[in-house]
Structures are given as structure tokens and as C-alpha cells.
Design a protein around this motif. Structure first.
Motif, PDB file in Angstrom:
ATOM      1  N   ALA A 104      -0.823   1.110   5.918  1.00 47.92           N
ATOM      2  CA  ALA A 104      -0.248   0.084   5.774  1.00 47.92           C
ATOM      3  C   ALA A 104      -1.472  -1.075   5.905  1.00 47.92           C
ATOM      4  O   ALA A 104      -1.578  -1.715   6.763  1.00 47.92           O
ATOM      5  CB  ALA A 104       0.722  -0.301   6.871  1.00 47.92           C
ATOM      6  N   PRO A 105      -2.013  -1.079   4.695  1.00 49.21           N
ATOM      7  CA  PRO A 105      -3.400  -1.917   4.469  1.00 49.21           C
ATOM      8  C   PRO A 105      -2.941  -3.583   4.876  1.00 49.21           C
ATOM      9  O   PRO A 105      -3.953  -4.173   5.263  1.00 49.21           O
ATOM     10  CB  PRO A 105      -3.990  -1.748   3.367  1.00 49.21           C
ATOM     11  N   TYR A 106      -1.763  -3.861   4.377  1.00 43.83           N
ATOM     12  CA  TYR A 106      -1.325  -5.239   4.558  1.00 43.83           C
ATOM     13  C   TYR A 106      -0.492  -5.832   6.024  1.00 43.83           C
ATOM     14  O   TYR A 106       0.008  -6.661   5.958  1.00 43.83           O
ATOM     15  CB  TYR A 106      -0.563  -5.855   3.376  1.00 43.83           C
ATOM     16  N   GLY A 107      -0.526  -4.629   6.423  1.00 41.69           N
ATOM     17  CA  GLY A 107       0.399  -4.731   7.998  1.00 41.69           C
ATOM     18  C   GLY A 107       1.922  -4.995   7.542  1.00 41.69           C
ATOM     19  O   GLY A 107       2.409  -4.756   6.645  1.00 41.69           O
ATOM     20  N   ILE A 108       2.640  -5.377   8.548  1.00 44.34           N
ATOM     21  CA  ILE A 108       4.073  -5.358   8.705  1.00 44.34           C
ATOM     22  C   ILE A 108       4.576  -6.368   7.525  1.00 44.34           C
ATOM     23  O   ILE A 108       5.519  -6.507   7.090  1.00 44.34           O
ATOM     24  CB  ILE A 108       4.661  -5.661  10.050  1.00 44.34           C
ATOM     25  N   ARG A 109       3.863  -7.571   7.673  1.00 43.47           N
ATOM     26  CA  ARG A 109       4.179  -8.867   6.739  1.00 43.47           C
ATOM     27  C   ARG A 109       4.166  -8.221   5.481  1.00 43.47           C
ATOM     28  O   ARG A 109       4.986  -8.607   4.753  1.00 43.47           O
ATOM     29  CB  ARG A 109       3.290  -9.823   6.926  1.00 43.47           C
ATOM     30  N   GLY A 110       3.238  -7.507   5.121  1.00 42.46           N
ATOM     31  CA  GLY A 110       3.101  -6.897   3.793  1.00 42.46           C
ATOM     32  C   GLY A 110       4.095  -5.952   3.147  1.00 42.46           C
ATOM     33  O   GLY A 110       4.906  -6.191   2.222  1.00 42.46           O
ATOM     34  N   GLY A 123       0.791  -1.195  -0.101  1.00 42.52           N
ATOM     35  CA  GLY A 123       0.041   0.031  -0.111  1.00 42.52           C
ATOM     36  C   GLY A 123       0.832   1.326  -0.244  1.00 42.52           C
ATOM     37  O   GLY A 123       2.040   1.198  -0.502  1.00 42.52           O
ATOM     38  N   PRO A 124       0.398   2.209   0.584  1.00 38.08           N
ATOM     39  CA  PRO A 124       1.063   3.804   0.674  1.00 38.08           C
ATOM     40  C   PRO A 124       2.606   3.408   1.219  1.00 38.08           C
ATOM     41  O   PRO A 124       3.402   4.183   1.121  1.00 38.08           O
ATOM     42  CB  PRO A 124       0.277   4.569   1.371  1.00 38.08           C
ATOM     43  N   ALA A 125       2.405   2.331   2.373  1.00 40.40           N
ATOM     44  CA  ALA A 125       3.839   1.925   2.845  1.00 40.40           C
ATOM     45  C   ALA A 125       4.716   1.453   1.993  1.00 40.40           C
ATOM     46  O   ALA A 125       5.822   0.921   2.491  1.00 40.40           O
ATOM     47  CB  ALA A 125       3.525   1.073   4.247  1.00 40.40           C
ATOM     48  N   VAL A 126       4.660   1.335   0.581  1.00 43.27           N
ATOM     49  CA  VAL A 126       5.689   0.931  -0.029  1.00 43.27           C
ATOM     50  C   VAL A 126       6.940   1.839  -0.067  1.00 43.27           C
ATOM     51  O   VAL A 126       8.155   1.329  -0.200  1.00 43.27           O
ATOM     52  CB  VAL A 126       5.293   1.163  -1.676  1.00 43.27           C
TER      53      VAL A 126
END
Length: 612
Positions: free
Chosen positions: A275-281, A120-123
Motif C-alpha cells: 500500500a504505497p499511498y496508504g489508507i487515503r490512496g 498500488g497492489p492494494a487495489v
């Protein structure tokens, strides 16, 4: 292998500091006879070859246990190329060569896939994590390349610290990766060029119906651009560096345009779900995005052409990586401000983002930037693989004719041409889908080996390190590697568990701490050193192995199959050629040492007679 003293050898042969040592090596012409490819004793006739095969076990043991030395790589190995490469590069050239080697079209594609499917935006956090992990590998390369500024790059580093056999397997894999990457970039160049001309990618390819699917769209433009870059790289490294600098600066200009134009369409609401997919994402995204940083290892192969390696290499390698990390984070942040992450296109994220904001014309500027980036990546690819091959040939693990440096241009013309031919053949026939499936673990494998080699370099010196310290070093390294593998396996097998990480990370931390406290450093860096050893190289090993756990199964199969083929070549050809070359060099050094002793004894007698 004996210790090698270049100053003594210099005095023995009465040579100058600028390459007369090459006169002590057998001259080889650039013709096409058997001696150019197989000059070694084992290949002079079938009887010799049969004898060599019978001694395979003994020779393999010798090569497994034998390590090279810094001065051997810096002097005698380079002397086998007959002429020296021209020292024309400085830190400015290296910075732009590093940026040009790394920043290709990958960021324009990988960013979209990572943002939509993983981060997500946390890319931007994913890019930062993968950038820091790449920087750890850069630091390891920098220490080696300042002390061993030779064309072989990681091949030479591994020869010195881990031995011939490991170096050959590693270099053979990375050469294959260079070929695959070169062919892939060349075909992508055609696709983006077609976009600039407002055509579909296959419009500029020739469809041959009787060839198999995925091999029937011939790409003459990919071959043409590869040949053009080959000619430039062969004629002048300084000219190639200037072209790269101009093209890369233009590329940075395109990036600045994307940032400025994109931010005019920014919508902070797109960051609401950061971070829609969390730390694992985020971690999955960083594992994939690591490959957007690959390419810096080619810069290390320019060591022989750098005016002041001790100053220029750290500035060039580390400086270029910091520029890349910053640029990638800004680009990814801008993309997710322009569009909601769920609307980002995984294949052409920036092009579609500009279209969605009403700036359809901007896609041509993006395509132009990608085209410029791919051109410099292709240049760095051809330059890097040619210099790898040159140093491999100096050891006779590849035909020594490929080690020849042109007296006129000061470049490895033979190796450059051969590698370009290999790139062109693959690029002409093979589709991007097939090449993408060949994405390999070889790069991460070599990065891990270089980090291991750096730990060995700092903590082990033959003849000085005690047997107890050596055994402790081996034990702690085994624990670091196994715990890193365990973390990667647990990551791949467990979706939500955490207990396994407690065990594997604890073992890794304890082993690294034990290495720090219980094994004294045997060597300090002479020019530039990685800080916080063994923590940083140990972390590099753990991160590289962890990322390997996120790679697809077919890549591991390719790695295994290609490694088996390398072993077959090594056991039947490379082993015997390099063994003969090493023994011949040892004999020459012994003869020279004897002559030097006799000369010194004669001088002493004359001086004694004079005093009498």
C-alpha cells in the motif's frame, strides 16, 4: 392520492387476472398524432394550457405532497401500456444479465489507473471496499424490486416513497446517464473492434474536417452496433437474455484465461510495497473503482418480465454482484503480481502487462473479452433505459405513446427505438474524451435516494405512523444526510486531518442509532428484506455521498445544468400532464367504486328478496 385496491377494481370491471384491467384504460394507438403525445386536458388547446400554467403553484404542491402506492404501480400504471410484458426470465437469466450489465471494459481500464496512481497492489482492497459499498445499494434495490417488480425500477420506488417530483428529477438524470454511457460504450466498441483487426481506433471512423474538434470523427460502427442490439432487444427479451448469457459466459472464459495465464507470470516480490499511498490512496482508489460496479440498477427494471420475482430477483441481483466482486478482486491481484504497480499502464493495463511478460499475442484475447463485455453492457443499457422510459411515460411525465408495449413481442418497442436513436446521435459525433468528462454524480445520487426511500418505507406508512414518529424520522434522516455530506466535504478539503471525521461520523452514528431506537418500524418486508435496517441503508447513504466528494467539479456542473433543464420541462409539460392523468385516474376509481357499491347493494337486495 387515494388507496388503491386492485382486487376491488378487478371485481368491479369483471376482468381476468391477466391484464383485462387494461381495458378500463383508454386505448391509444401507435400512430403519430397529437393525442399520442399530449392526450391530457391541459394540452387540448391554448386556453387550457394557459389555465394550467396559472395553476402551476397549486399543481406543484399537489405533486410534491402526493405519493403513489404499491398496488397503483403494480396494476393501474402497468395497465396503461395496453399489453403486458412477457414473463420469460428466471434467476439464471438475471445472474448473467447482472454480470453482463456490470462487467464491461471498465475493469480493463480502471484497474490500471487505480493501481498506478492511488492504491498500488492494494487495489484489490480498493475493489473490495467499493464492491461492498455497491452491494449495499444492491440490497436496497433488491427489497424494492421484489415488492415492486415493475419496469420503472428506482423511478417507481421513489414515486411510492418520496413522491412524483423527486422521482422525476432522479429518473431524468439517470436517463441522461444511460444515454452518455450507451454512446461511450458504443464508441469504445469500435475502438476495441479496430484493435482486434490490428488497426488504430480512428481508422474505422470517418473524419469530417469542417466539424468542430472532438466531434469530427463520425462513428458509423457505433451506430450500427446500437441499432443491431436495439432490434434484438425489441424482438424478444428472452432471446436477448439467451444472447447475453452466452456472451457473458464467454466473457468469463476470457477472464479465466487472463487469471491463469497471468498467474504463470506472477512475481510475489511485486507485493513487497503493498500500500504505497496508504489508507487515503486505497480509499481514493475505491471511490474511482465504484463506477466499475455501476449497471445493476438496469436489472431492477426487468421486474415485469421475471417469472418469480420474490425468488429470482434476490438470487439474480445479489448473486451477480458477488460474482463481480470476486472477479474484480482476482483480476486486480493478478495484474499487480504480473508487474510492479509503478509499471502498470493506466490506459491498457492488461494488454501492456502481457506484452511486458512476452505474451504479446494475448492482447487480442483481452480485446476480444472487452468487446464481449461491452456488447452485453450495451444490451443492458438499452434494455434498462427503455424500461425506465416506459414507466415514466405511464405516469404521463413523458409522452404516453412511449409506454406502449407491443402485443406481438411483449417488449416496449417505442421506448427502445427512441432511446437507441438518442444513443446513436451522441455516439456518432462525440469523442470518448468529451463523454468521459460527462461522468456524472447522477448514479450515486439515485443510489442515495433509493436508500433514503427504503428507510422511509420501513418507518413511515401514511395514516398509520404518528406525527411524532414522522417528525423524528425526518429529523434523523436530515442528520444522516448532513453528516454524510460533511464527511465528504472534509475528505475533499483536508489531506491529513482527522478531527472532522470524529464529529461527522459521531453525528451519523448517533442519528442512525436514534432512528433505530426511537422510531418504530411501520412496515415489514413481505417477500425479502434488507437486514440490519436502518444501519445498512444509512451506511449506503454515507458511502454514496462520500464517493460523490471524490468526483470532479465539471460533473457537478453538468448535474446542475441538466437538473435545471429537467425542472423547466417539468414545470411547463411534465407537471401538468401527470397532474391531469392522476386526476383522471382518481375520477375513474371513484366512479368504479360507486358502481361497485351499487352492484353490491343490488346483490344484497336480490338476496334479501330471495330469502323473503
Amino acid at each position: 392520492m387515494e388507496n388503491y385496491n386492485p382486487e376491488l377494481r378487478h371485481k368491479m370491471v369483471g376482468g381476468s387476472d391477466n391484464g383485462d384491467q387494461a381495458n378500463t384504460i383508454k386505448k391509444r394507438c401507435c400512430g403519430c398524432n397529437k393525442a399520442d403525445f399530449f392526450p391530457e386536458e391541459s394540452f387540448q388547446n391554448w386556453g387550457n394550457y394557459a389555465k394550467a400554467l396559472r395553476e402551476t403553484k397549486t399543481r406543484l404542491k399537489d405533486r410534491l405532497l402526493t405519493r403513489s402506492f404499491d398496488q397503483l404501480e403494480l396494476h393501474e400504471m402497468r395497465g396503461r401500456s395496453q399489453h403486458e410484458m412477457k414473463k420469460t426470465l428466471n434467476w439464471f437469466d438475471l445472474i448473467w444479465f447482472g454480470v453482463g450489465a456490470i462487467m464491461g471494459a471498465g475493469v480493463f481500464v480502471l484497474t490500471g489507473q487505480a493501481a498506478r496512481e492511488y492504491s498500488g497492489p492494494a487495489v484489490l482492497i480498493s475493489y473490495l471496499i467499493s464492491g461492498i459499498s455497491a452491494l449495499l445499494s444492491v440490497l436496497c434495490y433488491t427489497e424494492f424490486s421484489t415488492e415492486l417488480p415493475v419496469a420503472g425500477g428506482s423511478f417507481a420506488y421513489l414515486r411510492v416513497e418520496l413522491g412524483d417530483f423527486i422521482a422525476f428529477i432522479a429518473a431524468g438524470n439517470i436517463l441522461f446517464e444511460y444515454i452518455v454511457a450507451g454512446a461511450s460504450v458504443a464508441r469504445s466498441w469500435t475502438s476495441y473492434f479496430a484493435t482486434l483487426c490490428n488497426h488504430k481506433p480512428n481508422d474505422f471512423r470517418i473524419n469530417v474536417s469542417f466539424l468542430a474538434e472532438n466531434y469530427n470523427h463520425l462513428d458509423p460502427i457505433a451506430v450500427g452496433i446500437s441499432i443491431a442490439i436495439c432490434v434484438g432487444a425489441s424482438l424478444s427479451m428472452k432471446g436477448s437474455a439467451r444472447f447475453n448469457s452466452v456472451a457473458t459466459i464467454l466473457h468469463i472464459g476470457v477472464v479465466i484465461f487472463i487469471l491463469v495465464a497471468g498467474l504463470t507470470k506472477a512475481n510475489p516480490a511485486n507485493y513487497a510495497n503493498f500500500a504505497p499511498y496508504g489508507i487515503r490512496g486505497i480509499l481514493k482508489g475505491s471511490a474511482m473503482l465504484f463506477f466499475a460496479y455501476v449497471g445493476f440498477d438496469g436489472v431492477a427494471t426487468l421486474g415485469e418480465e421475471i417469472k418469480n420475482p420474490g425468488r429470482d430477483i434476490p438470487i439474480g441481483l445479489i448473486g451477480s454482484m458477488l460474482i463481480i466482486i470476486t472477479t474484480y478482486c482476482l483480476l486486480s491481484a493478478t495484474l499487480c503480481l504480473m508487474q510492479p504497480y509503478s509499471g502498470v499502464d493506466p490506459d491498457a493495463p492488461f494488454t501492456i502487462a502481457f506484452q511486458a511478460t512476452g505474451m504479446n499475442w494475448a492482447k487480442f484475447i483481452v480485446a476480444f473479452g472487452a468487446l464481449k463485455g461491452m456488447t452485453t453492457v450495451l444490451l443492458a443499457n438499452i434494455v434498462g433505459q427503455a424500461r425506465y422510459f416506459t414507466h415514466i411515460a405511464r405516469t404521463h411525465m413523458a409522452p404516453p405513446i412511449l409506454a406502449v408495449i407491443s402485443e406481438k413481442t411483449g417488449t416496449p418497442v417505442n421506448a427502445t427505438v427512441i432511446m437507441t436513436v438518442a444513443n446513436s446521435i451522441v455516439a456518432l459525433f462525440t469523442s470518448l474524451d468529451v463523454l468521459a468528462n460527462l461522468l456524472s454524480i447522477a448514479t450515486l445520487f439515485i443510489f442515495s435516494l433509493v436508500a433514503i426511500a427504503l428507510i422511509v418505507r420501513r418507518h413511515y406508512v401514511s395514516g398509520e405512523t404518528s406525527e411524532t414518529d414522522r417528525n423524528k424520522l425526518i429529523g434523523f434522516l436530515v442528520l444522516i444526510i448532513l453528516s454524510s455530506i460533511g464527511t465528504a466535504i472534509y475528505w475533499a478539503a483536508s489531506e491529513n486531518g482527522w478531527f472532522g471525521y470524529v464529529i461527522t461520523v459521531t453525528i451519523w452514528f448517533s442519528a442512525t442509532l436514534g432512528l433505530k431506537l426511537m422510531v418504530k418500524e411501520a412496515r415489514k418486508p413481505k417477500v425479502w428484506g434488507v437486514p440490519l435496517v436502518p444501519w445498512l441503508p444509512s451506511a449506503s447513504i454515507a458511502i454514496n455521498v462520500f464517493i460523490m466528494g471524490s468526483i470532479d467539479g465539471p460533473s457537478f456542473m453538468r448535474f446542475a445544468v441538466w437538473t435545471v433543464l429537467l425542472l423547466i420541462y417539468y414545470l411547463f409539460v411534465g407537471l401538468h400532464a401527470s397532474y391531469d392523468a392522476a386526476k383522471e385516474s382518481e375520477s375513474e376509481r371513484k366512479v368504479d367504486a360507486t358502481e361497485a357499491t351499487n352492484i353490491e347493494a343490488g346483490v344484497t337486495n336480490i338476496e334479501a328478496g330471495g330469502r323473503t
